[in-house]
Enzyme design. Structure first.
Site, PDB file in Angstrom:
ATOM      1  CE  LYS A 256      -9.937  -0.226   4.065  1.00  0.00           C
ATOM      2  NZ  LYS A 256      -8.931   0.702   4.346  1.00  0.00           N
TER       3      LYS A 256
ATOM      4  CD1 TRP B 105      -2.638   1.736   0.575  1.00  0.00           C
ATOM      5  CD2 TRP B 105      -1.816   2.094   2.676  1.00  0.00           C
ATOM      6  NE1 TRP B 105      -3.147   2.840   0.892  1.00  0.00           N
ATOM      7  CE2 TRP B 105      -2.881   2.789   2.263  1.00  0.00           C
ATOM      8  CE3 TRP B 105      -1.303   1.673   3.863  1.00  0.00           C
ATOM      9  CZ2 TRP B 105      -3.138   3.946   3.351  1.00  0.00           C
ATOM     10  CZ3 TRP B 105      -1.764   2.884   4.770  1.00  0.00           C
ATOM     11  CH2 TRP B 105      -2.584   3.709   4.645  1.00  0.00           C
TER      12      TRP B 105
ATOM     13  CG  ASP C 217      -2.040  -2.467   7.437  1.00  0.00           C
ATOM     14  OD1 ASP C 217      -3.166  -2.133   8.156  1.00  0.00           O
ATOM     15  OD2 ASP C 217      -1.714  -1.479   6.560  1.00  0.00           O
TER      16      ASP C 217
HETATM   17  N1  PLA Z   1      -3.712  -0.351   5.422  1.00  0.00           N
HETATM   18  C1  PLA Z   1      -3.896  -0.706   3.997  1.00  0.00           C
HETATM   19  C2  PLA Z   1      -3.247  -2.152   3.586  1.00  0.00           C
HETATM   20  C3  PLA Z   1      -4.792  -0.204   3.268  1.00  0.00           C
HETATM   21  O1  PLA Z   1      -5.136  -0.718   2.205  1.00  0.00           O
HETATM   22  C4  PLA Z   1      -5.388   1.165   3.954  1.00  0.00           C
HETATM   23  C5  PLA Z   1      -6.339   1.718   2.971  1.00  0.00           C
HETATM   24  C6  PLA Z   1      -5.155   1.477   5.204  1.00  0.00           C
HETATM   25  C7  PLA Z   1      -4.194   0.679   5.852  1.00  0.00           C
HETATM   26  C8  PLA Z   1      -5.760   2.542   5.952  1.00  0.00           C
HETATM   27  O2  PLA Z   1      -7.144   2.841   5.763  1.00  0.00           O
HETATM   28  P1  PLA Z   1      -7.789   3.794   6.964  1.00  0.00           P
HETATM   29  O3  PLA Z   1      -6.740   4.691   7.364  1.00  0.00           O
HETATM   30  O4  PLA Z   1      -8.925   4.311   6.278  1.00  0.00           O
HETATM   31  O5  PLA Z   1      -8.105   2.850   7.921  1.00  0.00           O
HETATM   32  N2  PLA Z   1      -6.374   1.730   1.695  1.00  0.00           N
HETATM   33  C9  PLA Z   1      -7.354   2.476   0.637  1.00  0.00           C
HETATM   34  C10 PLA Z   1      -7.629   3.900   1.056  1.00  0.00           C
HETATM   35  C11 PLA Z   1      -8.577   1.609   0.933  1.00  0.00           C
HETATM   36  C12 PLA Z   1      -6.220   4.847   1.109  1.00  0.00           C
HETATM   37  O6  PLA Z   1      -5.457   4.810   0.334  1.00  0.00           O
HETATM   38  O7  PLA Z   1      -6.252   5.643   2.089  1.00  0.00           O
HETATM   39  C13 PLA Z   1      -6.897   2.344  -0.800  1.00  0.00           C
HETATM   40  O8  PLA Z   1      -7.350   2.710  -1.660  1.00  0.00           O
HETATM   41  O9  PLA Z   1      -5.650   1.782  -0.930  1.00  0.00           O
END
Ligand code: PLA
Length: 466
Positions: free
Chosen positions: A311, A194, A275
């Protein structure tokens, strides 16, 4: 640099603003090199004045103290939503951010969340500050959801849990703990991961390096590479693992592979750092999606877990999550918790209450809890069905013989299509399909009705753009 141009005024400035007149008369001497305090740095301030009359005035022109701040690039994930909003095409499709949509492509507030909110309204809950560690009922519920309510680690009080600002904020607090108490220790992160993980550790000044994870040749897990890189890292490193539904690849280790990963992490005295952003959302089962964390805990390992309710409960904007540190003794857990609070206090003082109350109410009420599980299964099921439908369309329409079955092997919200940057650009520029440039699409933003269109876009981009 700030430039101030002084010019003559025909009326005494002091009659307009006495304090301004005084300060400018004091400051405006010919070609004065003065200095101003900005932040911690002393910066020179040049003033060009002509004092022919009694009064001089100074006007700042066309410059700013912030002139040395360059434009930041748009965020690779959240920036996609901004670009999507600006597109006026009827065909546009936002598969960028991982946010669940209905078949009508509308945001979805879970029914059980609305019920919990109604209950909260009826009770007339107040808006007092929470303690630094967050809502006690939430912290209890979140640790139980993660480890399982009957897990001995909870009865032994070996878990330090504090409420965090969703997954991101929880990761950031954990990163600060690492920086403070494990100076120089490295965090190993998967390649790819991510996108925000790197930002989080960079900002926390925690060094990181990557371990191999995705193998483009097999469009699967590079398990040997992963194990080799974890083995090669300095003893006592932190290993960041996606608890389930790896983002962006959608490829998770098998239970046997998780065992081997735990073996090598134990051998190397590393500390696992999970995570968990998609519990219940990958398989539809809260327990199954927590099995990786529970496997490591059952081995008696110390570990960290960042949790998110964005989510699985659709609480994206409520910013509710937690950081859990499983320690080998209750005594260590008490001390760790005290330090997590100490880190949180100057960062954001204490977390928001609304989302935490929703989670505590949903988990604490057996009817609500069952309803939540049903809705989560429904959401996970809809994602699985569009995954299947996209695959069906791709394999029926693509006559080149390319094997698209990797899409079915991936799990969670995303599909890692293998499209490169130019191909992803074509998806957006020609087809109005918004996605991240690493080739990731969020299937949670896809409807059954749009699967055929998306398949056409992917086939065109894959075969006609290199
Ligand atoms: N960890 C991972 C692996 C994630 O994909 C995301 C969110 C988070 C943590 C953090 O989300 P939160 O802070 O809202 O709890 N990833 C998203 C959104 C869904 C983003 O990038 O913020 C994504 O589209 O990858």
């Amino acid at each position: 640099m700030v430039q101030i141009v002084c010019f003559m005024a025909s009326i005494p400035l002091s009659s307009i603003c006495p304090s301004a007149a005084l300060s400018f008369q004091e400051k405006c001497k010919d070609k004065t090199k003065s200095s101003v305090l900005f932040g911690k740095e002393k910066q020179p301030l040049y003033m060009k004045t002509k004092s022919r009359g009694r009064i001089t005035m100074a006007v700042a022109v066309n410059t700013s103290r912030f002139d040395n701040i360059t434009m930041a690039p748009p965020d690779p994930i959240l920036g996609v939503s901004e670009a999507f909003k600006a597109d006026t095409s009827d065909m546009k499709l936002n598969l960028g951010v991982g946010a669940y949509r209905t078949e009508e492509l509308q945001p979805y507030v879970l029914k059980v969340v609305k019920k919990a909110e109604n209950l909260m309204l009826e009770r007339g809950e107040n808006k007092e500050y929470l303690p630094i560690e967050g809502l006690a009922a939430f912290n209890k519920a979140t640790a139980e959801l993660l480890f399982g309510a009957d897990n001995p680690v909870l009865h032994q009080q070996r878990v330090a849990t504090i409420q965090g600002l969703s997954g991101t904020g929880s990761l950031r607090v954990a990163a600060a703990l690492i920086e403070r108490y494990f100076p120089g220790a490295k965090v190993l992160i998967s390649s790819p991961t991510w996108g925000n993980h790197k930002n989080i550790f960079n900002d926390a000044r925690v060094p990181w390096s990557e371990y191999r994870y995705y193998d483009p040749k097999t469009v699967g897990l590079d398990f040997d590479g992963m194990i080799a890189d974890i083995k090669a890292a300095p003893d006592g490193s932190f290993v960041l693992l996606h608890g389930c539904a790896h983002n962006p690849t959608g490829i998770d280790p098998t239970p046997e592979q998780w065992e081997k990963i735990a073996d090598v992490i134990q051998e190397k005295n590393h500390i696992p750092f999970f995570d968990v952003a998609y519990q219940g959302f990958a398989s539809g089962s809260l327990d199954e999606d927590a099995s990786s964390v529970r496997l490591f805990a059952a081995r008696g390992m110390e570990l960290l877990v960042a949790q998110s309710y964005s989510k699985n409960l659709g609480l994206y904007a409520e910013r509710v999550g937690a950081i859990n540190v499983l320690c080998s003794s209750a005594d260590a857990a008490v001390r760790v918790k005290s330090q997590l609070k100490r880190i949180a206090r100057p960062m954001y003082s204490n977390p928001p209450v609304h989302g935490a109350r929703i989670v505590a109410n949903v988990v604490g009420n057996p009817d609500f809890f069952n309803e939540w599980k049903e809705e989560m299964e429904m959401m996970a099921g809809r994602i699985k069905s569009v995954r299947q439908k996209l695959y069906n369309n791709l394999s029926a329409k693509d006559k080149s013989g390319k094997d698209w079955s990797f899409i079915l092997k991936q799990i969670g919200m995303f599909s890692f299509t293998g499209l490169n940057k130019a191909q992803s650009d074509n998806m957006t520029d020609k087809w109005h399909v918004y996605m991240t440039k690493d080739g990731r699409i969020s299937l949670a933003g896809l409807s059954a009705a749009k699967c055929e269109y998306l398949a056409d876009a992917i086939i065109d981009s894959y075969h006609n753009v290199s």
